[in-house]
Design an enzyme around this catalytic site. Sequence first.
Site, PDB file in Angstrom:
ATOM      1  N   ASN A   9       0.863  -1.183   0.000  1.00 24.23           N
ATOM      2  CA  ASN A   9       0.000   0.000   0.000  1.00 24.23           C
ATOM      3  C   ASN A   9       0.896   1.229   0.000  1.00 24.23           C
ATOM      4  OD1 ASN A   9      -1.808   2.041   0.507  1.00 24.23           O
ATOM      5  ND2 ASN A   9      -2.296   1.401   2.612  1.00 24.23           N
ATOM      6  N   LYS A  11      -0.003   4.229  -0.215  1.00 21.84           N
ATOM      7  CA  LYS A  11      -0.690   5.394   0.381  1.00 21.84           C
ATOM      8  C   LYS A  11      -0.529   6.620  -0.536  1.00 21.84           C
ATOM      9  CE  LYS A  11       0.119   3.316   4.831  1.00 21.84           C
ATOM     10  NZ  LYS A  11       0.179   3.475   6.282  1.00 21.84           N
ATOM     11  N   HIS A  93      -9.423   0.566   5.164  1.00 14.83           N
ATOM     12  CA  HIS A  93      -8.134   0.825   5.829  1.00 14.83           C
ATOM     13  C   HIS A  93      -8.378   1.729   7.040  1.00 14.83           C
ATOM     14  CE1 HIS A  93      -4.050   2.152   6.627  1.00 14.83           C
ATOM     15  NE2 HIS A  93      -3.640   1.113   5.910  1.00 14.83           N
ATOM     16  N   GLU A  95      -6.801   4.128   8.217  1.00 13.61           N
ATOM     17  CA  GLU A  95      -6.611   5.570   7.986  1.00 13.61           C
ATOM     18  C   GLU A  95      -7.880   6.188   7.418  1.00 13.61           C
ATOM     19  OE1 GLU A  95      -2.974   5.413   5.713  1.00 13.61           O
ATOM     20  OE2 GLU A  95      -1.889   4.778   7.515  1.00 13.61           O
ATOM     21  N   GLU A 163      -4.953  -5.613  10.657  1.00 15.53           N
ATOM     22  CA  GLU A 163      -3.967  -4.554  10.860  1.00 15.53           C
ATOM     23  C   GLU A 163      -4.248  -3.834  12.168  1.00 15.53           C
ATOM     24  OE1 GLU A 163      -2.124  -3.183   6.928  1.00 15.53           O
ATOM     25  OE2 GLU A 163      -3.923  -2.025   7.211  1.00 15.53           O
ATOM     26  N   GLY A 169       2.720   1.798  10.823  1.00 12.58           N
ATOM     27  CA  GLY A 169       3.676   2.893  10.685  1.00 12.58           C
ATOM     28  C   GLY A 169       4.377   3.273  11.973  1.00 12.58           C
ATOM     29  N   SER A 209       3.734  -2.597  10.308  1.00 11.92           N
ATOM     30  CA  SER A 209       5.184  -2.585  10.521  1.00 11.92           C
ATOM     31  C   SER A 209       5.867  -3.888  10.120  1.00 11.92           C
ATOM     32  CB  SER A 209       5.501  -2.222  11.976  1.00 11.92           C
ATOM     33  OG  SER A 209       5.071  -0.899  12.257  1.00 11.92           O
TER      34      SER A 209
HETATM   35  C1  PEP Z   1      -0.592  -0.103   6.197  1.00  9.20           C
HETATM   36  O1  PEP Z   1      -0.741   1.102   6.074  1.00  9.20           O
HETATM   37  O2  PEP Z   1      -1.493  -0.859   5.768  1.00  9.20           O
HETATM   38  C2  PEP Z   1       0.599  -0.606   6.858  1.00  9.20           C
HETATM   39  C3  PEP Z   1       0.595  -1.845   7.257  1.00  9.20           C
HETATM   40  O3  PEP Z   1       1.629   0.285   7.014  1.00  9.20           O
HETATM   41  P1  PEP Z   1       3.099  -0.045   7.627  1.00  9.20           P
HETATM   42  O4  PEP Z   1       3.578  -1.322   6.965  1.00  9.20           O
HETATM   43  O5  PEP Z   1       3.927   1.129   7.242  1.00  9.20           O
HETATM   44  O6  PEP Z   1       2.935  -0.218   9.087  1.00  9.20           O
END
Ligand code: PEP
Length: 249
Positions: A9, A11, A93, A95, A163, A169, A209
């Site tokens: 992703n 973003k 997601h 976010e 997630e 992040g 992460s």
């Molecule tokens: C994400 O935004 O779906 C995600 C898992 O980000 P990161 O790998 O940077 O934690």
Amino acid sequence: MRQKIAAGNWKMNGTSAALDELTALSKAPPMAECTIVICPPAPLLYRAVEQSSGTAIKIGAQDCHTATSGAHTGDVSAPMVADTGASYVIVGHSERREAYEEQNSDVLSKAEAARDAGLIAILCLGETLEDREANNTLDIIGGQLTGSVPDGANSTNLVVAYEPIWAIGTGKVPTFAQIVEVHDFIRTELNNRFGTDTGNSISLLYGGSVKANNAAEIFTAENVDGALVGGASLKAADFLPIIEALANS
Ligand code: PEP
């Protein structure tokens, strides 16, 4: 046998120069049972599809609207995503759940719109740190599954990504036991709702992460079929070792 999926992703990162990363990724040796999905920003979808044609890389969008068309300035519909040649779309997601206050019912409608357009929805679920600390994780995940996974879901229209919001992040990763517990729970819920043939065929991804140094251990969990990766998917050099860890799992 479930499909292993390494999904990136991007973003709101990347202009046309970022398409070079697809070229670098496409040099990965073919990996059986392992699908690579890249979800770039919407303006890059069409070019990303063109550039990855003939490679093992599939392209996905990061969101879609619930409607097929209409007065929704700035939005992109699922049929528009499909028209670019993309085959996946991320829905729900965290976010978007947070910044746009998307509810489970919105995510459900988006997953239905994706299905109706012939796309595979990568449907994201996850608890906040407060939920986790209050021991509410499985209740939250169960509610998100019931409220946002459409009837008729199967492996041709759905991938589920767990997630934990506090792991996205942040560099913080749940313990292996916590990842196993939630993924096993999701599998059981899918089996109970859709029957074991269908439930066992839907790929479950872990996200939050994931990096080259923790991917291999995460992929040893029986019900982890891959990863949804943010930061470490932006550069092929960072994403390739994660893909290789999945292929070798
Ligand atoms: C994400 O935004 O779906 C995600 C898992 O980000 P990161 O790998 O940077 O934690």
